[in-house]
Design a protein around this motif. Structure first.
Motif, short mmCIF file in Angstrom:
data_model
loop_
_atom_site.label_atom_id
_atom_site.label_comp_id
_atom_site.label_asym_id
_atom_site.label_seq_id
_atom_site.Cartn_x
_atom_site.Cartn_y
_atom_site.Cartn_z
N ILE A 1 0.87 -1.17 -0.06
CA ILE A 1 0.02 0.05 0.16
C ILE A 1 0.97 1.32 0.00
O ILE A 1 1.70 1.43 0.94
N PHE A 2 0.84 1.98 -0.84
CA PHE A 2 1.51 3.42 -1.15
C PHE A 2 0.39 4.39 -0.97
O PHE A 2 -0.64 4.63 -1.64
N MET A 3 0.97 5.52 -0.20
CA MET A 3 0.41 6.91 -0.39
C MET A 3 1.37 7.77 -1.19
O MET A 3 2.64 7.92 -0.75
N VAL A 4 0.92 8.23 -2.50
CA VAL A 4 1.77 8.78 -3.24
C VAL A 4 1.10 10.16 -3.87
O VAL A 4 -0.25 10.37 -3.37
N GLN A 5 1.52 10.80 -4.50
CA GLN A 5 1.02 12.01 -4.90
C GLN A 5 -0.22 11.51 -6.04
O GLN A 5 -0.03 10.76 -6.84
N LYS A 6 -1.54 12.37 -5.71
CA LYS A 6 -2.51 11.72 -6.82
C LYS A 6 -2.07 11.72 -8.19
O LYS A 6 -2.54 10.71 -9.00
N GLU A 7 -1.30 12.67 -8.73
CA GLU A 7 -0.99 12.56 -10.20
C GLU A 7 0.05 11.44 -10.40
O GLU A 7 -0.37 10.54 -11.46
#
Length: 265
Positions: free
Chosen positions: A130-136
């Motif tokens: 699970i990664f939280m990354v920039q939306k783009e």
């Protein structure tokens, strides 16, 4: 020192509902090794330790060590202070010997691709990431053929896993507030597509070369790799792929077919 450091891309989350929503995505089997990259001050880490048998957190910032150790006092928790790109994940997983292993990360923006590619290399040892990354970036990773942001990272994600865009995270839920919104994405690893290629690392390098010239046709890109336009024409004709298509029009299965044909020429 609790100030976020720009050089490490630190943006801390503290909202308990958001933390619960993220952790609920994980398989909830308690006998589960969780590797967390970038725990920060430990808001997510504490909940992980409460739920699972073993949590190993990897943190680059030495100033976070005292904070994390004071916040989390548990024999289920292990802290490694080191750059995650220098950590031997295979050794960690083998040493701890769990049947279920997942990775979770509030990913520093400046090394998102490096962390994801490092994770993909050990995908056979993981159940989920699970990664939280920039939306783009999340939209790019989850992109489908014929979409403008479809690229080699989209292909890599599909090769190793079922990829899912879970939800968007408003930038105001972070401290300090970043310039853009983030998103949670999930990789559910499997070898459905992986078994179709002889060498996944070489395949990814092949796809990356093609996307380096995204505006050129697949024929031109392929000819640059094979150094032989006729061979490239023959490959595409055999696979019934139009030579004037561009990289963003080609599906994962078509890329696999092209690669397998090229290496057999």
């Amino acid at each position: 020192m609790e100030f976020a450091k720009k050089k490490f891309g630190q943006n801390f989350i503290s909202d308990k509902n958001l933390i619960k929503k993220i952790i609920d995505i994980l398989d909830q089997e308690q006998n589960h090794l969780i590797i967390e990259i970038g725990p920060g001050k430990g808001a997510l880490t504490k909940e992980l330790v409460n739920r699972f048998k073993k949590v190993i957190a990897i943190e680059i910032d030495y100033d976070m060590e005292a904070i994390l150790k004071s916040e989390i006092n548990s024999d289920k928790f292990e802290l490694i202070i080191k750059d995650c790109l220098e950590v031997n994940f295979e050794e960690i997983i083998r040493t701890n010997n769990f049947s279920k292993v997942s990775l979770i990360s509030n990913t520093p923006y400046y090394i998102t691709s490096e962390i994801i590619f490092k994770t993909l290399k050990i995908s056979k040892m993981l159940d989920k990431a699970i990664f939280m990354v920039q939306k783009e970036v999340a939209q790019r990773i989850c992109a489908k053929p014929n979409e403008n942001n479809y690229n080699n990272l989209s292909i890599a994600a599909q090769l190793y896993s079922n990829i899912k865009y879970e939800f968007t995270v408003n930038k105001n839920m972070f401290k300090p507030v970043p310039k853009v919104d983030s998103a949670i994405i999930t990789f559910n690893f499997n070898d459905i597509n992986l078994i179709k290629v002889k060498d996944d690392i070489k395949f990814i390098a092949f796809v990356r070369k093609i996307f380096n010239n995204k505006r050129k046709t697949i024929l031109n890109n392929l000819s640059n790799i094979t150094n032989n336009k006729q061979i490239s024409l023959n490959v595409l004709a055999k696979l019934n792929i139009k030579e004037n298509l561009r990289p963003e029009n080609i599906t994962l299965n078509q890329f696999i077919e092209i690669y397998n044909e090229v290496i057999s020429c």
